[in-house]
Design a protein around this motif. Structure first.
Motif, PDB file in Angstrom:
ATOM      1  N   ASP A 167       5.297  10.631  -4.183  1.00  0.00           N
ATOM      2  CA  ASP A 167       4.811  10.398  -5.538  1.00  0.00           C
ATOM      3  C   ASP A 167       5.513   9.196  -6.153  1.00  0.00           C
ATOM      4  N   GLY A 168       4.781   8.469  -7.002  1.00  0.00           N
ATOM      5  CA  GLY A 168       5.349   7.293  -7.647  1.00  0.00           C
ATOM      6  C   GLY A 168       6.567   7.596  -8.490  1.00  0.00           C
ATOM      7  N   LEU A 169       6.625   8.796  -9.096  1.00  0.00           N
ATOM      8  CA  LEU A 169       7.800   9.160  -9.885  1.00  0.00           C
ATOM      9  C   LEU A 169       9.040   9.281  -9.005  1.00  0.00           C
ATOM     10  N   ASP A 170       8.857   9.757  -7.781  1.00  0.00           N
ATOM     11  CA  ASP A 170       9.993   9.839  -6.860  1.00  0.00           C
ATOM     12  C   ASP A 170      10.469   8.447  -6.465  1.00  0.00           C
ATOM     13  N   VAL A 171       9.510   7.535  -6.274  1.00  0.00           N
ATOM     14  CA  VAL A 171       9.863   6.149  -5.987  1.00  0.00           C
ATOM     15  C   VAL A 171      10.689   5.583  -7.137  1.00  0.00           C
ATOM     16  N   LEU A 172      10.230   5.843  -8.354  1.00  0.00           N
ATOM     17  CA  LEU A 172      10.913   5.338  -9.549  1.00  0.00           C
ATOM     18  C   LEU A 172      12.323   5.913  -9.669  1.00  0.00           C
ATOM     19  N   LEU A 208       0.399   8.228  -4.711  1.00  0.00           N
ATOM     20  CA  LEU A 208       0.563   7.363  -3.548  1.00  0.00           C
ATOM     21  C   LEU A 208       0.649   8.180  -2.264  1.00  0.00           C
ATOM     22  N   PRO A 209       0.355   7.555  -1.129  1.00  0.00           N
ATOM     23  CA  PRO A 209       0.649   8.210   0.143  1.00  0.00           C
ATOM     24  C   PRO A 209       2.166   8.217   0.364  1.00  0.00           C
ATOM     25  N   GLU A 210       2.639   9.104   1.186  1.00  0.00           N
ATOM     26  CA  GLU A 210       4.055   9.241   1.562  1.00  0.00           C
ATOM     27  C   GLU A 210       4.881   9.963   0.499  1.00  0.00           C
ATOM     28  N   GLU A 260       0.807  -1.216   0.000  1.00  0.00           N
ATOM     29  CA  GLU A 260       0.000   0.000   0.000  1.00  0.00           C
ATOM     30  C   GLU A 260       0.841   1.267   0.000  1.00  0.00           C
ATOM     31  N   THR A 261       2.017   1.215   0.614  1.00  0.00           N
ATOM     32  CA  THR A 261       2.845   2.407   0.773  1.00  0.00           C
ATOM     33  C   THR A 261       4.277   2.165   0.300  1.00  0.00           C
ATOM     34  N   PRO A 262       4.982   3.220  -0.106  1.00  0.00           N
ATOM     35  CA  PRO A 262       6.390   3.083  -0.492  1.00  0.00           C
ATOM     36  C   PRO A 262       7.257   2.507   0.614  1.00  0.00           C
ATOM     37  N   LEU A 285       6.897  -1.195   0.644  1.00  0.00           N
ATOM     38  CA  LEU A 285       7.616  -1.771  -0.495  1.00  0.00           C
ATOM     39  C   LEU A 285       9.106  -1.826  -0.213  1.00  0.00           C
ATOM     40  N   ARG A 286       9.660  -0.741   0.301  1.00  0.00           N
ATOM     41  CA  ARG A 286      11.095  -0.708   0.585  1.00  0.00           C
ATOM     42  C   ARG A 286      11.493  -1.775   1.605  1.00  0.00           C
ATOM     43  N   GLU A 287      10.643  -1.964   2.603  1.00  0.00           N
ATOM     44  CA  GLU A 287      10.928  -2.990   3.607  1.00  0.00           C
ATOM     45  C   GLU A 287      10.976  -4.369   2.969  1.00  0.00           C
ATOM     46  N   ALA A 288       9.998  -4.656   2.074  1.00  0.00           N
ATOM     47  CA  ALA A 288       9.963  -5.954   1.394  1.00  0.00           C
ATOM     48  C   ALA A 288      11.168  -6.122   0.474  1.00  0.00           C
ATOM     49  N   MET A 289      11.560  -5.038  -0.202  1.00  0.00           N
ATOM     50  CA  MET A 289      12.678  -5.128  -1.141  1.00  0.00           C
ATOM     51  C   MET A 289      14.019  -5.266  -0.424  1.00  0.00           C
ATOM     52  N   SER A 290      14.056  -4.887   0.832  1.00  0.00           N
ATOM     53  CA  SER A 290      15.290  -5.103   1.597  1.00  0.00           C
ATOM     54  C   SER A 290      15.492  -6.581   1.898  1.00  0.00           C
TER      55      SER A 290
END
Length: 227
Positions: free
Chosen positions: A57-62, A53-55, A30-32, A35-40
């Motif tokens: 923008d998706g472009l910043d995540v990208l 997204l909350p927290e 649901e949140t960046p 996602l970051r926790e899972a990707m770690s």
């Protein structure tokens, strides 16, 4: 494993269910930060990324993914309600491999995912160099040089050129190029391929002659002038 970052629970659950029903492993977040926790713990093979997204923008995540060495080449498809041409260009220029506007068809989404995963599995070796006439392409660096000059291509133009050069002499129909590069079939949309081939040739200058038209069939890369 495919990860999906989408804050709307209904959409997230529907897509994850569709992917799993197609035989793919998939998890939604649901949140960046989630996602970051899972990707770690585990990096996915591909990420489906919402933009609003909350927290953050998706472009910043990208952009953060593209700046990190371990995720620089992670295949990313943006799924978002922001579907104007400017939004798509912004997403692709920020590093997305594909951009799909909501609402989207499940079959089309799965087809594009499979196409992107196929391309990712053919990742080039660091030393790979493709040549034809005065044209040189370095896939690992995403560089195209025509007669000694660096050429800037769009993602689809680059993917088209790469496919043709990797299979020099092989003739591709417009339909097969549409399927392999865009990841899906749309009846009557083969003109999309013609338009991209035309702009590609223009950007390559004299080296555009490497791309040959096979009348009534499609295109190939080889020596000789274009029709």
């Amino acid at each position: 494993m495919i990860y999906m970052l989408e804050d709307e629970e209904g959409i997230r659950n529907f897509v994850i269910y569709a992917l799993r029903s197609s035989g793919m492993e998939a998890e939604g977040f649901e949140t960046p930060s989630a996602l970051r926790e899972a990707m770690s713990e585990e990096l996915p093979e591909l990420l489906l990324l919402d933009r609003m997204l909350p927290e953050e923008d998706g472009l910043d995540v990208l952009k953060n993914l593209r700046s990190a060495p371990e995720t620089r080449k992670l295949p990313v498809i943006m799924l978002t309600a922001k579907g104007t041409e400017l939004d798509k260009v912004e997403g692709l220029d920020s590093g997305a491999d594909d951009y799909i506007a909501k609402p989207f068809g499940t079959m089309e989404l799965i087809s594009r995912i499979k196409a992107l995963l196929r391309r990712a599995s053919d990742a080039p070796a660091e030393s790979e160099k493709l040549e034809a006439g005065g044209l040189c392409v370095y896939p690992s660096r995403h560089e195209v040089i025509a007669d000694g000059t660096m050429v800037t291509l769009t993602l689809k133009e680059y993917d088209l050129l790469l496919m043709l050069l990797r299979h020099q002499g092989e003739v591709f129909s417009r339909e097969s190029l549409l399927r392999e590069i865009w990841g899906y079939d749309f009846a009557g949309e083969s003109r999309t391929v013609d338009v991209h081939i035309r702009t590609l040739r223009q950007k390559l200058g004299s080296c555009g002659e490497v791309i040959q038209t096979i009348r009534g069939v499609g295109y190939k890369a080889g020596d000789g002038a274009v029709d």
